[in-house]
Scaffold this motif. Structure first.
Motif, PDB file in Angstrom:
ATOM      1  N   PHE A  58       3.521  19.753  19.466  1.00  0.00           N
ATOM      2  CA  PHE A  58       4.292  20.201  21.387  1.00  0.00           C
ATOM      3  C   PHE A  58       3.565  18.950  21.817  1.00  0.00           C
ATOM      4  O   PHE A  58       3.850  19.033  23.391  1.00  0.00           O
ATOM      5  N   ALA A  59       2.988  17.893  21.380  1.00  0.00           N
ATOM      6  CA  ALA A  59       3.166  16.610  22.135  1.00  0.00           C
ATOM      7  C   ALA A  59       4.079  16.110  22.249  1.00  0.00           C
ATOM      8  O   ALA A  59       3.514  14.754  23.846  1.00  0.00           O
ATOM      9  N   VAL A  60       5.192  16.654  21.947  1.00  0.00           N
ATOM     10  CA  VAL A  60       6.223  15.894  22.172  1.00  0.00           C
ATOM     11  C   VAL A  60       6.858  15.855  23.921  1.00  0.00           C
ATOM     12  O   VAL A  60       7.330  15.342  24.263  1.00  0.00           O
ATOM     13  N   VAL A  61       6.260  17.217  24.608  1.00  0.00           N
ATOM     14  CA  VAL A  61       6.756  18.246  24.816  1.00  0.00           C
ATOM     15  C   VAL A  61       6.683  17.724  26.732  1.00  0.00           C
ATOM     16  O   VAL A  61       6.802  16.647  27.594  1.00  0.00           O
ATOM     17  N   PHE A  62       4.508  17.159  26.761  1.00  0.00           N
ATOM     18  CA  PHE A  62       4.140  16.108  27.519  1.00  0.00           C
ATOM     19  C   PHE A  62       4.505  14.704  27.515  1.00  0.00           C
ATOM     20  O   PHE A  62       4.742  14.016  28.127  1.00  0.00           O
TER      21      PHE A  62
END
Lengths: 145, 136
Positions: A58-62
């Motif tokens: 999910f780190a890719v989202v921010f």
């Protein structure tokens, strides 16, 4: 034109991102996960995290919200038409929970000139509202010349 | 319920695998979820125009599948501490990717997992894929 090495160390303003529970579920479904830690409220409330947590990537989202201004940076002037994502590395320190507020800082950590391409490495360091380290992402982009 | 999802201990030599068929709309779902709307991923005509032969999946989606294969195997996603990869070959719509993990080494509470991610033709779509997990 080669990416100027003087930009190693360049930083961008801290970005704040609030983690929404439904966004986490949407992301988990996009990567076709069945993991109840991300998707099942009842399971998650009984887990050690007490709530829905985000898949590690999910780190890719921010991260995406931090990378975009770099691609658009007039001073750095990356040729995005010739740019591909070469490598990716993540380290995870603290789980991202629904409701967290994340603070991320971006820095260019490397620029290398090769014969036919430049390699640009960008580091994103993220902390949460408790000042705990959350994750480090290193995005390596290749710009063909 | 919890026990079903928890792998108690991880040892050198342990393996896991997963497979993903890249359905027609996967890159669009991933674009919506991740914010990566680069036209090479969601517009087949654009993909053809730039010589990719059609739309290609976001590399980070492939890494997302790979990390999820790890966390599905270990249960608690908090046990995944590191993952890295090199993006080697584009993943196309309709491809089937196979993810195979092998624990190569356990040192104290940390296991090193070497992962192979290949397409249906045996091509490595990701290379240099390695993860670190908490073993207990």
């Amino acid at each position: 034109m080669a990416v100027d090495k003087k930009f190693v160390g360049k930083t961008w303003p801290t970005m704040v991102y609030e983690v929404g529970k439904e966004k986490v579920k949407e992301f988990a479904k996009a990567i076709k996960s069945n993991n109840p830690y991300y998707l099942n409220d009842e399971f998650a409330s009984q887990s050690k995290y007490k709530t829905i947590v985000a898949p590690p990537t999910f780190a890719v989202v921010f991260g995406a919200k931090l990378i975009e201004p770099i691609f658009m940076d007039k001073e750095l002037n990356l040729n995005v038409a010739m740019l591909v994502h070469g490598e990716q590395e993540f380290e995870f320190y603290t789980m991202v929970k629904a409701g967290d507020i994340l603070y991320s800082n971006t820095r260019i950590i490397g620029i290398e000139h090769k014969e036919k391409l430049d390699v640009v490495a960008i580091e994103i360091m993220t902390k949460n509202q408790y000042n705990q380290d959350v994750s480090k992402g290193i995005y390596t982009f290749v710009v063909r010349k | 319920m919890k026990a079903m999802y928890e792998k108690n201990s991880i040892d050198a030599g342990d393996t896991f695998n997963a497979q993903q068929k890249i359905d027609k709309y996967r890159a669009i779902y991933y674009a919506g979820a991740s914010g990566d709307f680069n036209p090479i991923h969601i517009d087949a005509e654009f993909g053809k125009m730039v010589g990719l032969g059609g739309a290609i999946l976001q590399g980070l989606c492939t890494l997302g599948f790979t990390a999820d294969a790890v966390t599905t195997w270990i249960g608690d996603p908090g046990r995944l501490k590191k993952i890295k990869c090199r993006f080697s070959l584009p993943v196309k719509i309709g491809d089937t990717i196979t993810i195979e993990g092998l624990v190569t080494e356990v040192h104290e509470d940390t296991g090193t997992v070497v992962i192979k991610v290949i397409n249906q033709n045996g091509g490595d779509v990701l290379t240099n894929v390695q993860a670190e997990v908490v073993t207990k």
